[in-house]
Every structure is written in structure tokens, then in C-alpha cells.
Design an enzyme around this catalytic site. Structure first.
Site, PDB file in Angstrom:
ATOM      1  N   ASP A  70       0.803  -1.296   0.025  1.00  0.00           N
ATOM      2  CA  ASP A  70       0.091   0.099   0.186  1.00  0.00           C
ATOM      3  C   ASP A  70       0.933   1.106   0.121  1.00  0.00           C
ATOM      4  O   ASP A  70       1.385   1.776   0.914  1.00  0.00           O
ATOM      5  CB  ASP A  70      -0.893  -0.024   1.189  1.00  0.00           C
ATOM      6  CG  ASP A  70      -1.840  -1.407   1.453  1.00  0.00           C
ATOM      7  OD1 ASP A  70      -2.609  -1.392   0.040  1.00  0.00           O
ATOM      8  OD2 ASP A  70      -1.625  -2.100   2.141  1.00  0.00           O
ATOM      9  N   THR A  71       0.864   2.059  -0.919  1.00  0.00           N
ATOM     10  CA  THR A  71       1.806   3.114  -1.302  1.00  0.00           C
ATOM     11  C   THR A  71       1.064   4.004  -2.499  1.00  0.00           C
ATOM     12  O   THR A  71       0.314   3.511  -3.265  1.00  0.00           O
ATOM     13  CB  THR A  71       3.095   2.659  -1.872  1.00  0.00           C
ATOM     14  OG1 THR A  71       3.618   1.702  -0.897  1.00  0.00           O
ATOM     15  CG2 THR A  71       4.084   3.557  -2.360  1.00  0.00           C
ATOM     16  N   VAL A  72       1.348   5.169  -2.426  1.00  0.00           N
ATOM     17  CA  VAL A  72       1.142   6.190  -3.930  1.00  0.00           C
ATOM     18  C   VAL A  72       2.410   6.477  -4.426  1.00  0.00           C
ATOM     19  O   VAL A  72       3.251   7.099  -3.605  1.00  0.00           O
ATOM     20  CB  VAL A  72       0.092   7.063  -3.447  1.00  0.00           C
ATOM     21  CG1 VAL A  72      -1.354   6.374  -3.093  1.00  0.00           C
ATOM     22  CG2 VAL A  72       0.578   8.157  -2.586  1.00  0.00           C
ATOM     23  N   ILE A  87       7.120   9.387  -3.513  1.00  0.00           N
ATOM     24  CA  ILE A  87       6.452   8.291  -3.153  1.00  0.00           C
ATOM     25  C   ILE A  87       6.133   8.430  -1.843  1.00  0.00           C
ATOM     26  O   ILE A  87       6.897   8.830  -0.961  1.00  0.00           O
ATOM     27  CB  ILE A  87       7.241   6.950  -3.355  1.00  0.00           C
ATOM     28  CG1 ILE A  87       6.235   5.563  -3.406  1.00  0.00           C
ATOM     29  CG2 ILE A  87       8.357   6.851  -2.572  1.00  0.00           C
ATOM     30  CD1 ILE A  87       6.846   4.543  -3.835  1.00  0.00           C
ATOM     31  N   SER A 111       3.308   6.673   1.850  1.00  0.00           N
ATOM     32  CA  SER A 111       2.862   5.461   2.105  1.00  0.00           C
ATOM     33  C   SER A 111       2.611   5.313   3.610  1.00  0.00           C
ATOM     34  O   SER A 111       3.144   5.797   4.467  1.00  0.00           O
ATOM     35  CB  SER A 111       3.912   4.177   1.937  1.00  0.00           C
ATOM     36  OG  SER A 111       3.414   3.055   2.302  1.00  0.00           O
TER      37      SER A 111
END
Length: 527
Positions: free
Chosen positions: A348-350, A365, A367
């Protein structure tokens, strides 16, 4: 050129600026900032701040951040915005109490969130606009509401139990006791107020005063060792990227404690194979990537740690002789033995990619590590706290054994590609443990097979990890069978592997080519 009879996306094309994210609201916020005169740094922070509101299972202001910034002139700089363990978090403390591992909802798994300090440091050092303008869209979504998109809903539904374990989090994120549906409106006024405070007073508003006091109190009630000083004394820091050559280009990654080193090792191993050879089967390509990944992850797991604690030399690990040894162990007809991984996995990350009209490029990035992080929620501040401390080990002698003010092992990694000293692509492939493999996979697809970034992002993906070779279901049964004959333990992936965002900078033509992964809700958009 893609086949327009097939379902896929066209590569985004623009001239003056572009953003690529995994959520449409974040991309729009970034483009709005660019059009308002902001630079790539302003736009990237605006985008990720929006995602911290509208994509809370993947990221949040209670999480961590890494970035690579490439100014139009000058060297690329890396920013480490990973948080540290409390000063009282000694290995002896846990061993004396018989705590052998952290669980995902335990307060001990929460390190000091580094994202807000990282954003403020980026804006203060390299931004062009006022922080209040940069956070304006995120504040608006938090205070006035946003609509749930399909992939956000899917993950919310899948990981809702983390929220149910914590009443404050459940009250905010499960209104009426249920997961919000696609198209439902959600808001978080408390989070909006915290973002307003940060917009007005910078990082100090988050790491001292009422907001920090509430986080410390909430964590203390849950059994944590956090103190006000752990927040007040925290700082992100700039550092120098690490790099490796691939097909006449240079791949840049953040140095440890992130796993960018693994991406460089994989790329260096792959460079010894002619992956442009049309006679290679798709099973051959998957096998080579799997074998390179296993070798790289074994190296990663043995040495990677907080830079203040890491003893291995990065240059030695990436040396020709060492890489040749790793590459020489690969056999085309037989899978090698799998390594062991003794820390938790996550997905789970953007990731945000932005290029502005002046040629500045951002790769960022952010998270909360696990879906919805630890689930521990500070209701007055609207902060959902991550559980990045799961990257620590509680074993003596382990490179990531917990220690006071130590930063844990991190999977989240932004990337930057250069050619002849010029940046040509900020990119990232979020997806937990998969990220280092994703970087190498996208890079090979573009530089070995001539695909544009959108085509590269849409290729089927595979991941060899913990003794299993996972294949996305877009591979054929024949490829699966071929790999099994070579000794791989193959299974179909139960969800998509990662998500890519990338912007190719064609300096010769003055054009930007952007990609965003179909595996998420986002888009690449420029003007």
C-alpha cells in the site's frame, strides 16, 4: 503504437507540463498547480497531499515519504523522509518482555511519521509557491468531501478489518458501520484542520503542539513508547542518489534504508542478457527476471538498513565482479532456490511523477505501509498512523534490529532515469515488495523492447518472492506450465502487481509522454 482495437490506454502527450498519479483528483491538483505557475516540486506535493485525503488506505500524513528531485540544471538530489523509532525503543526492551515480533496494529509498529517534514523541506528548499497554495486542494477535499473511486473502494472493502479493530478509525472511515461505496462522498474535517495548520506554520505545526501531543497520547494509550521529543527532534534529510548503468542510461535510486539498491542490482544483472532478442519467449523473460530478482533480494535482505547502521559498501555490491558472480549463477533451464524473508510484506503506497515546463522533474512516493497503516487514529487531528516499524526485526544481529531513533527497512522507492547526464524519466512502480522488480521490468520493456511508458506499464507482471513465482492472470496457462517445468513454484496473483506512473522527457522534440497504470484509478495528464 498500440492496437486501437484492444482495450488499453494511449500514452499521454503534452508540452508544457505533466503529472501522472494513481488517482484522478491528485493528477488534476498537480496540473492545476503547474498551470498556476508552480514547479514540479509544488505540483508533486500538492498531488500527494490530495492522495493522503482521498486514498487513505494507501497513504496519509501519518506515513513516510521518499523523493528524487531533478532540477533543470544541476544534480539530482534524494530526500529521505522516513521516520525513526522512539528513543526508548531498544531491542532489550522488547526481548526482556518476550515480544518476538510486532503485529500490524501494535503501537510499537508506529515510527514517527516523516511525510509532513519531507513535504515542507521540499517546498522550502526547491518549491516556488506558498505552502498554503500547494495544500489548498487537499484541504478542500478534506473539509468539503471527495467521491470514492473504484480501486479505492476495492481496497477499502478488502482491508476494512484494520479499521474495525480501532473504534476511532472505524468511526471516521466506516460511516454507519460500512465501507463507503463507489461514488459516495467522504470528508475528514479534522484532517483538513491539520493540513491548514501545516499550511500556516509548516512542519512545526505537526511535530510540536496540540497535534503532536495528541499523537503521542493516542500511541501511549495503545502501549507505545513515543515521547514528544521523538516528534519535535525528527527531521528528514537530503542525500545523494545511488545509481547504475543500463543500456546507455543511468538509473538513479534513493540510497538505503529504501530498497532502491535491489532495483539497481536487478538492472545490472539483466544487462548481461540480450533482452531485445526476438527469439526469447515470454517464459524466458519471466524466468530471467525471477532469477535476477531472487539474487538481488537475497543481497538486499542481508545488508540493507538505516544508513547510519549499514556496514556494506554499495559500490562493492554493484561492482562488475560481484554482479558477474550473481549473473553467472542463473541457468535458463532451472529455477534457483528461493530465499527466506523474515519481515512483513505490504502493498500500500502512492507514487507521483511530475515534470514542469522548465524541465524540472519530481519522483515522489508516500505510504502508510499496511492498508490503513496501524489503524491507530488520532481523531482530533485526523491522523491515521502508519506501521512502518514492521520493517524492524526483534532479532539480535539482524541488520534491521530495532534501536533508538533508528529508521526501519523501507520498500517504497521513487526512481529517475538519465541519459548523457540529462533526466529523461521520473518514474515509479508502487506495490510493496514488488517495487524494485517493477522498476527493472518497466525499464527493460522500454529500453530493450522499444515500448512507450504506457505500453510498458500495461505488460503482464510476475514476481518471484518467498518461494513463489506469482503471475498476473494476463499470462497464459502455457507460460505458467513452461515456468513450472523449470522448477518454479507458480501461482496466479490474487491482485494486480504494483502500479506504474512515468513521464518520458523527449528533449529532442520538446514533448512529454506520460503513463499511468490501468491497475489503479489514476491518469497521466498534461497541457
Amino acid at each position: 503504437m498500440r492496437d486501437f482495437m484492444q482495450p488499453s490506454r494511449s500514452v499521454a502527450v503534452a508540452e508544457h507540463g505533466m503529472a501522472a498519479t494513481s488517482h484522478p483528483a491528485a493528477t488534476l491538483a498537480a496540473v492545476d498547480i503547474l498551470r498556476a505557475g508552480g514547479n514540479a516540486v509544488d505540483a508533486a506535493v500538492a498531488a500527494v497531499a490530495v492522495q493522503c485525503v482521498v486514498d487513505p488506505h494507501s497513504t496519509g500524513i501519518g506515513g513516510d515519504c521518499f523523493a528524487l528531485y531533478s532540477p533543470a540544471s544541476g544534480p539530482v538530489v534524494a530526500l529521505n523522509g522516513s521516520g525513526w523509532a522512539p528513543a526508548k525503543a531498544s531491542l532489550d526492551y522488547y526481548q526482556e518482555r518476550g515480544i518476538g515480533e510486532f503485529t500490524d496494529t501494535m503501537a510499537h509498529s508506529v515510527t514517527v511519521p516523516g511525510a509532513i517534514d519531507a513535504w515542507c523541506r521540499l517546498i522550502d528548499t526547491h518549491g516556488r509557491l506558498d505552502l498554503g497554495r500547494v495544500l489548498e486542494a487537499a484541504i478542500g477535499y478534506a473539509e468539503n468531501g471527495y467521491r470514492i473511486t473504484p480501486r479505492v473502494y476495492l481496497d477499502w472493502e478488502r482491508y476494512q478489518e484494520t479499521l474495525r479493530a480501532h473504534p476511532h478509525a472505524a468511526a471516521q472511515y466506516l460511516p454507519g458501520g460500512r465501507v463507503p461505496q463507489v461514488g459516495d462522498r467522504m470528508a475528514n474535517p479534522a484532517l483538513g484542520a491539520t493540513l491548514r495548520a501545516v499550511a500556516g506554520r509548516g512542519a512545526e505545526a505537526f511535530y510540536s503542539g496540540a497535534i503532536a501531543q495528541e499523537m503521542v497520547a493516542v500511541l501511549g494509550e495503545a502501549g507505545g513508547l513515543h515521547a514528544a521529543e521523538d516528534f519535535a527532534e525528527f527531521s528528514s534529510f537530503f542525500t545523494t542518489p545511488i545509481s547504475a548503468r543500463y543500456r546507455g542510461h543511468t538509473l538513479l535510486e534513493c540510497p538505503p534504508n529504501g530498497q532502491g539498491l535491489a532495483a539497481l542490482i536487478i538492472a545490472r544483472i539483466l544487462e548481461g542478457f540480450d533482452l531485445s532478442d526476438a527469439s526469447l519467449s515470454e517464459a524466458d523473460r519471466v524466468h530471467i527476471l525471477a532469477e535476477a530478482s531472487k539474487a538481488a533480494y537475497a543481497e538486499r535482505d542481508a545488508i540493507l538498513a538505516d544508513p547510519a547502521h549499514m556496514t556494506a559498501d554499495v559500490d562493492s555490491v554493484l561492482s562488475d565482479a560481484h554482479i558477474a558472480t550473481l549473473r553467472g549463477r542463473i541457468r535458463m533451464d532451472k529455477a534457483s532456490a528461493a530465499g527466506d524473508w523474515d519481515l512483513p510484506n505490504h502493498r500500500d503506497t502512492v507514487y507521483v511523477s511530475v515534470v514542469d515546463g522548465d524541465g524540472n522533474a519530481m519522483s515522489l512516493i508516500n505510504s502508510v505501509f499496511w492498508a490503513f497503516g496501524s489503524g491507530i487514529y488520532a481523531p482530533r487531528s485526523g491522523v491515521l498512523l502508519h506501521n512502518r516499524g514492521l520493517g524492524f526485526s526483534l532479532k539480535s544481529g539482524h541488520p534491521n534490529a530495532i534501536a533508538p531513533r533508528k529508521r526501519p527497512f523501507h520498500t517504497i522507492i521513487p526512481a529517475m532515469l538519465q541519459k548523457d547526464g540529462k533526466t529523461v524519466m521520473p518514474f515509479g512502480v508502487m506495490g510493496g515488495q514488488y517495487q524494485a522488480v517493477g522498476h527493472a521490468h518497466v525499464l527493460s520493456a522500454m529500453l530493450d523492447r522499444g515500448l512507450d511508458p504506457q505500453e510498458a506499464s500495461e505488460l503482464p507482471r510476475s514476481f518471484a518472492f518467498e518461494g513463489t513465482l506469482s503471475l498476473e492472470t494476463t499470462y497464459s496457462e502455457a507460460i505458467k506450465a513452461d515456468l513450472e517445468k523449470r522448477g518454479h513454484q507458480v501461482e496466479w496473483a490474487d491482485e494486480p502487481l504494483g502500479s506504474c506512473q512515468a513521464i518520458w522527457m523527449d528533449h529532442g522534440r520538446g514533448v512529454l509522454l506520460g503513463a499511468t497504470d490501468h491497475r489503479k484509478d489514476g491518469l497521466a495528464l498534461g497541457y
